[in-house]
Motif scaffolding. Structure first.
Motif, mmCIF file in Angstrom:
data_model
loop_
_atom_site.group_PDB
_atom_site.id
_atom_site.type_symbol
_atom_site.label_atom_id
_atom_site.label_comp_id
_atom_site.label_asym_id
_atom_site.label_seq_id
_atom_site.Cartn_x
_atom_site.Cartn_y
_atom_site.Cartn_z
ATOM 1 N N ALA A 170 0.817 -1.213 0.000
ATOM 2 C CA ALA A 170 0.000 0.000 0.000
ATOM 3 C C ALA A 170 0.851 1.264 0.000
ATOM 4 C CB ALA A 170 -0.941 -0.021 1.198
ATOM 5 N N SER A 171 1.935 1.246 0.757
ATOM 6 C CA SER A 171 2.767 2.443 0.817
ATOM 7 C C SER A 171 3.511 2.693 -0.486
ATOM 8 C CB SER A 171 3.772 2.311 1.967
ATOM 9 O OG SER A 171 4.624 1.192 1.764
ATOM 10 N N GLN A 172 3.771 1.634 -1.257
ATOM 11 C CA GLN A 172 4.527 1.777 -2.496
ATOM 12 C C GLN A 172 3.674 2.273 -3.663
ATOM 13 O OE1 GLN A 172 6.278 -2.432 -1.992
ATOM 14 N NE2 GLN A 172 7.900 -1.349 -3.077
ATOM 15 N N ILE A 173 2.356 2.132 -3.546
ATOM 16 C CA ILE A 173 1.511 2.495 -4.688
ATOM 17 C C ILE A 173 0.795 3.829 -4.483
ATOM 18 C CG2 ILE A 173 1.130 0.058 -5.261
ATOM 19 C CD1 ILE A 173 -1.718 0.401 -4.114
ATOM 20 N N GLN A 174 0.999 4.478 -3.353
ATOM 21 C CA GLN A 174 0.314 5.752 -3.104
ATOM 22 C C GLN A 174 0.654 6.782 -4.176
ATOM 23 O OE1 GLN A 174 -2.054 6.381 -0.727
ATOM 24 N NE2 GLN A 174 -1.853 4.160 -0.342
ATOM 25 N N GLY A 175 -0.366 7.237 -4.889
ATOM 26 C CA GLY A 175 -0.183 8.241 -5.934
ATOM 27 C C GLY A 175 0.613 7.765 -7.130
ATOM 28 N N ALA A 176 0.853 6.456 -7.226
ATOM 29 C CA ALA A 176 1.743 5.918 -8.256
ATOM 30 C C ALA A 176 0.972 5.475 -9.500
ATOM 31 C CB ALA A 176 2.530 4.730 -7.706
#
Length: 712
Positions: A667-673
């Motif tokens: 979840a932290s890696q895909i924020q706004g990605a």
């Protein structure tokens, strides 16, 4: 069930010949067997099966018989034919002979009321209908009963479709047998076909016999030679797809006149059309996906020689008539000699010579096997349909609504409903389908026999391809239709040697290889929820929200593509392993050519039970090449998807919703990605849709799907 014809009288011959001259517009006489068939129908009111080669003049028999019956006070003749594309031409030809004819089919719905009015006023000599009309509730309940009461003659065109063993078996045709059995014996019946072996002939003749009649004199079979003197046959075996495409590119222009190039799949037809057009050939694609209006325009273009060829699937079949068609070439073989004979019969009808060449492919057998089983009903599917109908006895259920209740896609569902109807288990009424309460049992012996016969026909096609010099192709082809009188033609490549050029220019091969080496197929995003989800307990409807939709994606290739289709298909069908180096290089090319709306920031994969190594290695390889982090795979919930990729949209979606979750570390890696979402194969697009929705819901700004393969 055959008997010999009774010679017609001289007076009848003269009357019939006068009408033939009016029909053809020139002083003409009958071909052998035509007058005998007309006399049997008109003077003797017989039941007749005519098996004659394409171009013999079967339509002249039924139009003249219909006219002569009307002269004798008989009622309208009903012609059941699948040849919708020919009906306009047939109606015009009938008018020249003084025959008033009209049609009712799916292509002229706006004319139905006026046709029915003319029928009620007894202004028609002939009514042409497609077999599907027999299942239409309005026609079946309101028009057909009155029509049968005053029927002058029943004609069944392309009668091999009646038989379960016929190469083009259609459930709608099985209703005709019920109509025939209910007709008075004095109503003549004519069945015609150009493609039937002895087994099919016997089956059709038995269905034409009056109910309860076991004599061998009721059905007269008129069978002529099926050899076509105008056709010059050949088979050129080239091991690679690019060689076959190169041959066509190099030699299409030298073939006489204009013609048809048949391909086995839609994507093959489209790819070949694109390549040939890029290299200066005036061709167009004609497939089952071609719009009906465009089909008419393309048929006219070929008839008027404004194109060199139509690159077609079997969608361009029995209903197309161009008497001077100069050639038929097959890129890949049909699954049986009967189908092949039917398609090559488009050529050489009104010219002395036409060329027929087969370019078989290594992928043919796999494609044949898929289609051999595609139309087979199963007990499980039948039970699901009948249970749903039984649970709603108060109202008919449309196919669209049934699709939300049973795990069957629309096309096979509609075919199954037709099978169940002709077997008496369901009934079509206005508004949909109802159960008759009779139930249905899968006839394993019957369908096993059909499948076994289809595989035997496949072997017969392979035998045709592999004939040795001196074994005549035309005689062999006619022999597979049980025409034992066929003799060596003296023209084909096994009789007289190859008549076609065999040399290949290496530049043409290189160009074909480059054309097939194109990678990257667009994956259109799903934007609309399927209808009827409420029946499955889901409240979703209408359009997906703007924060739920994936972007347009890419697949390396369609599985049916001539170029990259075979290696992708092999990787997906083989035992699970890392992505082959050959495909890995092609994947890099797809990604480098992809004009993304935003470059990906992270790679995520879809969890897989079938190909975990394949997908993981693909995702890691993509991440490494793009110097992107690989965030791992989505987590399956409760074992992952619970529906089959082959299910219809509603059931597939119901089995996917809530079955994926975004792990906490992801979840932290895909924020706004912008997330590059990797999977092995796209079939229904719902897996990618649901996975993208989960990622968007967890904070991803954009999801770009990527797969190795794509069905279709």
């Amino acid at each position: 069930m055959t008997s010999s014809p009774i010679p017609p009288s001289a007076a009848f011959h003269a009357e019939a010949r006068e009408r033939l001259t009016a029909l053809t517009g020139r002083d003409a006489d009958f071909r052998p067997g035509q007058l005998e068939a007309i006399s049997a129908l008109v003077e003797q009111r017989r039941r007749v099966l005519v098996v004659q080669k394409t171009g013999w003049g079967k339509s002249a028999v039924y139009f003249l018989a219909a006219h002569l019956l009307r002269r004798r006070g008989r009622g309208v003749s009903l012609i059941v034919s699948p040849l919708i594309a020919l009906m306009r031409d047939q109606i015009a030809a009938a008018a020249r002979a003084g025959v008033s004819a009209q049609a009712v089919n799916s292509a002229n719905a706006h004319e139905w009321d006026s046709v029915v009015e003319a029928l009620a006023a007894d202004e028609l000599d002939v009514l042409l209908i497609s077999p599907e009309r027999l299942a239409n509730p309005r026609f079946r309940d309101e028009v057909l009963p009155g029509l049968l009461e005053r029927l002058g003659m029943l004609v069944v065109d392309e009668a091999h479709c009646i038989s379960d063993w016929g190469h083009d078996f259609r459930p709608d045709y099985r209703r005709i047998g019920e109509i025939v059995r209910g007709l008075p014996t004095e109503v003549p019946v004519l069945a015609t076909t150009a493609t039937a072996n002895s087994r099919v002939v016997d089956d059709v003749a038995a269905q034409l016999a009056p109910a309860g009649d076991t004599s061998d004199q009721q059905v007269m079979v008129l069978r002529g030679s099926l050899s076509r003197d105008s056709l010059r046959l050949g088979v050129l075996t080239l091991p690679e797809s690019e060689q076959r495409i190169a041959w066509l590119t190099q030699h299409l222009g030298s073939l006489t006149g204009s013609g048809i190039v048949y391909a086995l799949t839609v994507s093959q037809a489209q790819d070949l059309t694109r390549h040939l057009r890029e290299h200066g050939h005036e061709v167009a694609a004609y497939t089952g996906q071609t719009d009906p209006d465009e089909r008419q325009q393309l048929e006219a273009a070929l008839k008027e020689n404004r194109v060199k060829a139509l690159i077609a699937t079997s969608a361009l079949g029995m209903g197309f008539d161009k008497p001077d068609l100069g050639f038929v070439v097959h890129l890949g073989a049909p699954s049986s000699p009967v189908s092949y004979y039917q398609q090559i019969g488009r050529a050489g009808r009104a010219v002395d010579s036409a060329d027929v060449l087969l370019l078989p492919g290594q992928e043919d057998v796999r494609i044949w096997e898929h289609f051999a089983q595609a139309s087979m009903p199963t007990q499980q599917r039948a039970d699901a349909v009948l249970t749903s109908l039984a649970e709603h006895p108060e109202e008919p259920l449309s196919a669209a609504r049934l699709e939300t209740m049973v795990e069957i896609r629309r096309s096979p569902l509609e075919l199954l409903l037709k099978v169940l109807e002709v077997d008496g288990a369901v009934h079509r009424v206005r508004g949909g389908w109802v159960s008759t309460g009779q139930g249905w049992q899968y006839d394993a012996e019957r369908y096993d026999t059909i499948l076994r016969l289809r595989r035997a026909e496949q072997q017969a096609m392979l035998d045709y391809e592999r004939l040795e010099p001196g074994q005549c192709r035309m005689a062999h082809l006619a022999g597979t239709l049980d025409d034992d009188a066929a003799t060596a033609c003296g023209r084909c490549d096994t009789c007289a040697g190859p008549w076609y050029p065999r040399q290949l220019d290496q530049d043409s091969v290189s160009q074909a290889r480059a054309s097939m080496d194109r990678v990257g197929v667009e994956i259109a995003p799903r934007k609309q929820w399927p209808t009827g989800l409420a029946a499955l307990g889901l409240s979703l409807k209408g359009r997906l929200g703007p924060g739920e939709v994936a972007e347009e994606g890419r697949a390396l290739a369609r599985l049916s593509d001539l170029g990259w289709g075979p290696p992708v298909r092999e990787a997906l069908q083989s035992e699970d392993a890392a992505v082959p180096d050959q495909l890995a290089g092609a994947v890099v090319r797809v990604l480098s050519e992809w004009d993304w709306p935003r470059r990906p920031d992270v790679v995520v994969s879809v969890p897989s039970r079938r190909h975990p190594q394949l997908i993981a290695s693909l995702a890691r390889g993509v991440a490494q090449v793009g110097q992107l982090p690989y965030a791992g795979a989505l987590e399956p919930v409760e074992g992952g998807p619970s529906s089959s990729p082959e299910a219809n949209s509603a059931f597939r979606l119901a089995g996917l919703l809530g079955r994926f979750s975004v792990p906490e570390q992801m979840a932290s890696q895909i924020q706004g990605a912008a997330v590059l979402l990797v999977d092995d194969e796209v079939i229904s697009r719902w897996t990618l849709t649901v996975a993208a929705r989960e990622l968007r819901g967890a904070g991803a700004e954009m999801v770009l799907p990527f797969t190795l393969g794509m069905r279709g």
